[in-house]
Design a protein around this motif. Sequence first.
Motif, mmCIF file in Angstrom:
data_model
loop_
_atom_site.group_PDB
_atom_site.id
_atom_site.type_symbol
_atom_site.label_atom_id
_atom_site.label_comp_id
_atom_site.label_asym_id
_atom_site.label_seq_id
_atom_site.Cartn_x
_atom_site.Cartn_y
_atom_site.Cartn_z
ATOM 1 N N MET A 183 0.856 -1.004 -0.074
ATOM 2 C CA MET A 183 -0.032 -0.095 -0.151
ATOM 3 C C MET A 183 0.806 1.248 -0.179
ATOM 4 O O MET A 183 0.601 2.383 -0.723
ATOM 5 C CB MET A 183 -0.981 -0.119 1.233
ATOM 6 N N LEU A 184 1.814 1.276 0.824
ATOM 7 C CA LEU A 184 2.929 2.390 0.738
ATOM 8 C C LEU A 184 3.589 2.632 -0.652
ATOM 9 O O LEU A 184 3.684 3.815 -1.041
ATOM 10 C CB LEU A 184 3.992 2.215 1.741
ATOM 11 N N MET A 185 3.801 1.619 -1.263
ATOM 12 C CA MET A 185 4.248 1.803 -2.685
ATOM 13 C C MET A 185 3.403 2.185 -3.420
ATOM 14 O O MET A 185 3.744 3.117 -4.407
ATOM 15 C CB MET A 185 4.826 0.400 -3.029
ATOM 16 N N LEU A 186 1.922 1.780 -3.591
ATOM 17 C CA LEU A 186 0.988 2.218 -4.541
ATOM 18 C C LEU A 186 0.665 3.790 -4.190
ATOM 19 O O LEU A 186 0.654 4.448 -5.151
ATOM 20 C CB LEU A 186 -0.295 1.297 -4.116
ATOM 21 N N VAL A 187 0.559 4.140 -2.857
ATOM 22 C CA VAL A 187 0.427 5.731 -2.588
ATOM 23 C C VAL A 187 1.606 6.488 -3.195
ATOM 24 O O VAL A 187 1.317 7.586 -3.668
ATOM 25 C CB VAL A 187 0.189 5.693 -1.157
ATOM 26 N N SER A 188 2.755 5.878 -2.841
ATOM 27 C CA SER A 188 3.904 6.795 -3.224
ATOM 28 C C SER A 188 4.173 6.623 -4.922
ATOM 29 O O SER A 188 4.563 7.938 -5.256
ATOM 30 C CB SER A 188 5.193 6.120 -2.764
ATOM 31 N N VAL A 189 3.571 6.072 -5.347
ATOM 32 C CA VAL A 189 3.750 6.022 -6.953
ATOM 33 C C VAL A 189 2.676 7.093 -7.433
ATOM 34 O O VAL A 189 2.786 8.103 -8.428
ATOM 35 C CB VAL A 189 3.648 4.750 -7.750
#
Length: 175
Positions: free
Chosen positions: A59-65
């Motif tokens: 989820m952190l990866m998705l939000v950051s992208v």
Amino acid sequence: MFENQYVMDLKRYRRWTAPTFYKVKSFWGWVVVFIIGLVGALFFHNEDTRLNWESLGYMLMLVSVYRGVFFRYMLAGKQFKMMRVQFGLKQWNCKVIVGNTIRVYTDDNLSNEVFWKQVAKFVEAKSYFDLSVDNDFVRLDKNCFTKGTAEEFKAWMLAEHPEIPYAEELPEFDK
């Protein structure tokens, strides 16, 4: 007197309002969040922990992208769609006449008149000039002068209105 005329469409609006994502200072913060999410997801996957900890990393990866790369581009699209609803058009003609005042026309209808005492700053980018007024601006495309040229306009502004501070556009918007 100078005249500038162009067609405002989604492509031009995004080019002018959505900064180059990797030039924005906050982009590097989102890169750090992405790396933390990636390391966390890999760590929790290898440690065989509960799935919701691994999901947190993804989820952190998705939000950051989304926030680091796509957010401003998508926001510009939403803003343009709202303007389309206001005008009831897919695209519209913008015409700016600079003389004793600055008159802005939208599809040959006067939409705004700006007096020189209202202009706070004269900003130059690679492809346009901005005349900053309060929290808004009047934008002139350098390639779309129908009376005068971009070089003549810049020279005229610097000579005729030295009280208006001149600045170059921020690097992330200088396209």
